[in-house]
Design an enzyme around this catalytic site. Structure first.
Site, mmCIF file in Angstrom:
data_model
loop_
_atom_site.group_PDB
_atom_site.id
_atom_site.type_symbol
_atom_site.label_atom_id
_atom_site.label_comp_id
_atom_site.label_asym_id
_atom_site.label_seq_id
_atom_site.Cartn_x
_atom_site.Cartn_y
_atom_site.Cartn_z
ATOM 1 C CG ASP A 42 -2.130 -0.984 1.136
ATOM 2 O OD1 ASP A 42 -2.137 -1.630 0.205
ATOM 3 O OD2 ASP A 42 -2.715 -1.013 2.244
ATOM 4 C CG PHE A 45 -1.291 1.840 -4.782
ATOM 5 C CD1 PHE A 45 -1.315 1.576 -5.976
ATOM 6 C CD2 PHE A 45 -2.256 2.743 -4.267
ATOM 7 C CE1 PHE A 45 -2.357 1.758 -7.044
ATOM 8 C CE2 PHE A 45 -3.303 3.069 -5.212
ATOM 9 C CZ PHE A 45 -3.392 2.721 -6.380
ATOM 10 C CG ASP A 46 -0.804 5.016 -0.362
ATOM 11 O OD1 ASP A 46 -0.897 4.888 0.976
ATOM 12 O OD2 ASP A 46 -1.659 5.227 -1.042
ATOM 13 C CG LEU A 92 -25.437 22.979 16.790
ATOM 14 C CD1 LEU A 92 -24.763 24.181 15.967
ATOM 15 C CD2 LEU A 92 -25.575 22.942 18.111
ATOM 16 C CD GLU A 125 -18.780 29.112 18.679
ATOM 17 O OE1 GLU A 125 -18.969 29.034 19.679
ATOM 18 O OE2 GLU A 125 -18.274 28.008 18.141
ATOM 19 C CE LYS A 127 -24.994 25.232 12.093
ATOM 20 N NZ LYS A 127 -24.704 24.596 10.668
ATOM 21 C CG ASP A 129 -21.859 25.928 4.726
ATOM 22 O OD1 ASP A 129 -22.247 24.879 5.311
ATOM 23 O OD2 ASP A 129 -22.595 26.335 3.743
ATOM 24 N NE ARG A 148 -23.195 15.001 11.874
ATOM 25 C CZ ARG A 148 -24.212 15.151 12.588
ATOM 26 N NH1 ARG A 148 -24.319 15.352 13.632
ATOM 27 N NH2 ARG A 148 -25.329 14.487 11.987
ATOM 28 C CD GLU A 183 -18.117 22.459 10.318
ATOM 29 O OE1 GLU A 183 -18.222 22.019 11.541
ATOM 30 O OE2 GLU A 183 -19.099 22.297 9.661
ATOM 31 C CE1 TYR A 235 -17.902 22.192 16.423
ATOM 32 C CE2 TYR A 235 -17.049 23.852 14.484
ATOM 33 C CZ TYR A 235 -17.798 22.579 14.992
ATOM 34 O OH TYR A 235 -18.142 21.810 14.076
ATOM 35 C CE LYS A 299 -21.109 25.790 20.237
ATOM 36 N NZ LYS A 299 -19.529 25.455 20.043
ATOM 37 C CE LYS A 323 -28.540 26.396 9.876
ATOM 38 N NZ LYS A 323 -29.497 25.597 9.050
ATOM 39 C CB CYS A 428 -54.771 7.667 -4.796
ATOM 40 S SG CYS A 428 -53.071 7.388 -4.786
ATOM 41 C CB CYS A 431 -53.580 3.056 -5.953
ATOM 42 S SG CYS A 431 -54.719 3.943 -4.772
ATOM 43 C CB CYS A 446 -54.095 7.556 -1.157
ATOM 44 S SG CYS A 446 -54.182 5.686 -1.583
ATOM 45 C CB CYS A 452 -51.880 2.862 -2.478
ATOM 46 S SG CYS A 452 -50.853 4.005 -3.218
HETATM 47 S S1 IVH Z 1 -21.244 23.083 18.177
HETATM 48 C C1 IVH Z 1 -22.868 19.426 20.349
HETATM 49 N N1 IVH Z 1 -20.020 25.090 16.921
HETATM 50 O O1 IVH Z 1 -22.879 22.693 12.605
HETATM 51 C C2 IVH Z 1 -22.678 20.708 19.413
HETATM 52 N N2 IVH Z 1 -20.943 23.416 15.587
HETATM 53 O O2 IVH Z 1 -25.804 21.926 12.449
HETATM 54 C C3 IVH Z 1 -21.622 20.560 18.460
HETATM 55 N N3 IVH Z 1 -20.785 23.744 13.071
HETATM 56 O O3 IVH Z 1 -22.368 19.244 13.183
HETATM 57 C C4 IVH Z 1 -21.683 21.448 17.532
HETATM 58 N N4 IVH Z 1 -20.122 25.528 13.200
HETATM 59 O O4 IVH Z 1 -20.512 20.534 11.908
HETATM 60 C C5 IVH Z 1 -20.826 23.957 16.765
HETATM 61 N N5 IVH Z 1 -19.298 26.831 15.708
HETATM 62 C C6 IVH Z 1 -19.685 25.912 15.654
HETATM 63 C C7 IVH Z 1 -19.924 25.212 14.452
HETATM 64 C C8 IVH Z 1 -20.594 24.295 14.438
HETATM 65 C C9 IVH Z 1 -20.138 24.788 12.523
HETATM 66 C C10 IVH Z 1 -21.757 22.598 12.502
HETATM 67 C C11 IVH Z 1 -21.080 21.087 13.178
HETATM 68 C C12 IVH Z 1 -22.336 20.696 13.639
HETATM 69 C C13 IVH Z 1 -23.314 21.421 12.725
HETATM 70 C C14 IVH Z 1 -24.864 21.371 13.216
#
Ligand code: IVH
Length: 680
Positions: A42, A45-46, A92, A125, A127, A129, A148, A183, A235, A299, A323, A428, A431, A446, A452
């Site tokens: 391996d 190969f890598d 969350l 804080e 979130k 993406d 995850r 993240e 985080y 939090k 959000k 329906c 069916c 239905c 169905c």
């Molecule tokens: S805390 C038990 N903090 O959002 C709580 N999550 O929708 C653990 N995410 O699965 C998560 N930024 O992948 C936390 N500042 C932040 C985050 C964050 C992004 C993501 C994380 C989580 C998802 C939930």
């Protein structure tokens, strides 16, 4: 393999070497995957793949159409080893507006029994993406990195994580066991550059930075991950041999000291007003951050309070994600299709002229139900000022996070003259049975039941889904195929497949996508699911209103399937001791109880359930880990007022110790905790 310095290679040498590498790697792949007889290690190969990639990086124009960089030997999900998380990785709950945030604060106060004016601090804080990753350090060394996955089991991506600059391979002064969570993401600038490189090389480009980050992290070849500019924000944490700190804020500072990147826009807020102010400041800065965020996470700062608040089934009570507003776009509604679901619900789906909404092309959206199309809510009150939605209309589509896109509004000034009000079907479409609306139900259903085909297929899909029977190799696509061909009409048929077609794996294997190996694997996977926990069986039946959590609750209450069946039979008249016992389960309301009892009393349905269970060895319900807990398995009722904690907290704690908490005293009650003011 040549050991010439790549920076010294001439173009001619490079082309020749790429050609040889393509041939050598292809031969090694065939030996490994097709003949199950690897010819090289391996590691070798890598190394070949890494060299190939490095040469391509220097001479992108020489990249071959059969380049080994574009091929992986097997599906990544099978290729990565599975890792069971020591502490589950949760998601969350969401808040969408200011009122939801106020309610989040109020809910926590109610749970903890805190007065409205008692101090309660939160961190706020961004979130991020991206995709979450759990990093396990033992004695200061990174020993494991896991995605995850489904929250319980993720994939081992350690080699790949080690290529990310923001992830330290060693840390000093950390607890002996420390899981840091955060993240993985890609910055906008890196994303643009990567896509430009990919396009130049004729390779696939990514739709957005999150996909690019996910695709880059889940590479079989760590050398590819290394060539992709990934970043990481810490985080949160999983298992710890000792606490990091006493508050969320100081835990973040500690992680920063240990060498992790933490987000500078994390702020301590003393209440809802400050949380919302910080939300707005992050929202304003969003476009200038240089990476994607989709909201703000709040939090509870005090970790002792986090501990008391604990978790619901998949989300912590002490955190929520606020959000950003959904992204919007206008497009034309080309048609309305009706889909029939597992419980017979007729769901209208908008077919749209494709449009990009928040970076994703949308061509379908939900229209909810017939009232929604007509411009009314479930109580008959006008929505959208009473404007109805017609085929041909210009409609506004929006997406909020990952949820299915929705049609929000309609532009009457652009309505075609010949547009007519939409007639919701009363038959329906699958069916031909009558589709009716029961009083108080916003959904037309239905009445065809299992006859169905749409309902039958949707039920089968639900039956094999992850939280239900979860049979490897038998997903939605396969059950649909088997149903269409008359092999499987109801869940019980899955367990006689081998009996009926086993000899003739031949028959299965002649189908598209099936070989000897996959057919055998399927039969094996089905065999393995004959032993199955009570709660899964109940959930898998797909009875309306009976979700995963309720199934677990019911299974814990009755313990054995037969005891549960006897109770269902006893409760068939919706009265008597068995009925009261069912209703006394905290979390089972009248609507769910009726739905459940009706499903077991309806002859066709019941026969189908009995045919299924005849093939199964249903395991009695498991109780949570409760070594030495005196209340494990006991049914407990809290009544009167409680002095040291709220009812919600008492319930959650008792359940964590293995008790079944019931709302009222009945024949199955073991213990009554009577506080001041309890009845006689
Ligand atoms: S805390 C038990 N903090 O959002 C709580 N999550 O929708 C653990 N995410 O699965 C998560 N930024 O992948 C936390 N500042 C932040 C985050 C964050 C992004 C993501 C994380 C989580 C998802 C939930």
């Amino acid at each position: 393999m040549s050991d010439k310095d790549i920076s010294q290679l001439s173009e001619e040498d490079a082309a020749e070497e790429l050609k040889q590498l393509a041939a050598t790697i292809a031969a090694a792949n065939t030996a490994y995957h097709t003949h199950d007889a690897p010819e090289i290690s391996d590691a070798d190969f890598d190394a070949l793949k890494a060299r190939n990639l490095a040469i391509e990086a220097r001479f992108p124009e020489l990249k071959r159409s059969d380049s080994p960089s574009d091929h992986v030997g097997a599906a990544p999900s099978e290729a990565f080893a599975k890792i069971t998380h020591a502490v589950r990785m949760l998601s969350l709950s969401n808040a969408f507006d200011d009122a939801d945030v106020a309610e989040f604060d109020a809910r926590i106060r109610r749970y903890l029994g805190l007065a409205d004016d008692a101090p309660l601090a939160f961190t706020a804080e961004p979130k991020i993406d991206g995709l979450s990753l759990s990093l396990r350090y033992e004695e200061g060394k990174l020993v494991q990195a896991a995605t995850r996955g489904d929250g319980e089991v993720g994939e081992n991506v350690t080699a790949n994580a080690l290529t990310i600059d923001d992830i330290p391979a060693t840390v000093e002064g950390a607890p002996d066991v420390m899981e840091i969570r955060g993240e993985v993401y890609m910055s906008h600038a890196d994303f643009d550059a990567l896509n430009a490189r990919q396009a130049d090389a004729g390779a696939k480009t990514f739709a957005n930075p999150r996909n690019a980050a996910a695709g880059s992290l889940r590479q079989l070849d760590a050398a590819i991950t290394r060539s992709r500019p990934l970043r990481f924000f810490a985080y949160s944490w999983g298992e710890l041999s000792e606490p990091l700190a006493e508050t969320q804020m100081s835990a973040i500072e500690r992680m920063a000291h240990l060498g992790f990147q933490t987000n500078v826009r994390t702020q301590l807020c003393t209440g809802v007003t400050e949380m919302l102010d910080h939300y707005r400041s992050i929202e304003q800065a969003r476009a200038t951050l240089g990476y994607d965020i989709d909201g703000v996470v709040y939090k509870v700062d005090d970790l002792a309070l986090q501990g008391r608040l604990g978790f619901r089934s998949t989300t912590p009570r002490w955190a929520t994600a606020h959000k950003f507003p959904a992204e919007l776009a206008w497009t034309r509604l080309e048609a309305i299709d009706i889909q029939v679901g597992r419980t017979g619900a007729l769901s209208p789906v908008a077919r749209l002229t494709p449009i990009t909404v928040g970076g994703v092309v949308v061509s379908n959206a939900t229209l909810h139900n017939e009232d929604y199309i007509a411009g009314k809510d479930s109580k008959g009150q006008p929505i959208r000022d009473g404007k109805d939605i017609r085929v041909g209309d210009w409609v506004q589509v929006y997406r909020a996070g990952d949820v299915i896109p929705k049609v929000a509004d309609v532009d009457l000034s652009k309505r075609p003259e010949d547009a007519v009000p939409y007639q919701f079907p009363t038959i329906c479409p699958e069916c031909g049975s009558e589709a009716i609306r029961e009083e108080g139900d916003s959904v037309r259903r239905c009445t065809g039941g299992l006859s169905c085909p749409a309902q039958a297929v949707e039920r089968l899909k639900h039956f094999v889904s992850r939280a239900a029977f979860d049979i490897e190799g038998l997903g939605s696509k396969q059950v649909e195929q088997f149903y269409r061909d008359g092999w499987v009409a109801e869940p019980a048929d899955i367990f006689t497949l081998q009996e009926r077609y086993g000899e003739g794996i031949q028959q299965l294997k002649n189908r598209e996508g099936w070989g000897d190996k996959s057919a055998n694997n399927l039969f094996q996977a089905i065999e393995e699911k004959r032993n199955i926990p009570f709660a899964r069986v109940l959930f898998a039946l797909g009875i309306r209103h009976v979700g995963e959590q309720a199934s677990t609750l019911i299974a814990r209450t009755y313990g054995e399937w037969d005891a549960f069946l006897a109770a269902m039979d006893g409760a068939s008249e919706h009265a008597g001791e068995a009925w009261d016992g069912l209703l006394s389960i905290d979390g089972v309301g009248e609507v769910m109880a009726r739905s459940l009892v009706t499903a077991f009393a309806q002859p066709q349905e019941r026969q189908s359930i009995d045919r299924l269970t005849a093939h199964l060895a249903i395991e009695s319900a498991e109780r949570p880990e409760t070594d030495g807990s005196p209340v494990a398995g006991k049914t407990v009722v809290f009544t009167g007022s409680l002095e040291k904690m709220t009812r919600a907290e008492a319930k959650a704690r008792a359940e964590a110790m293995g008790a079944i908490v019931s709302g009222s005293v009945s024949a199955i009650t073991d213990l009554v905790v009577a506080g001041p003011g309890a009845g006689s």
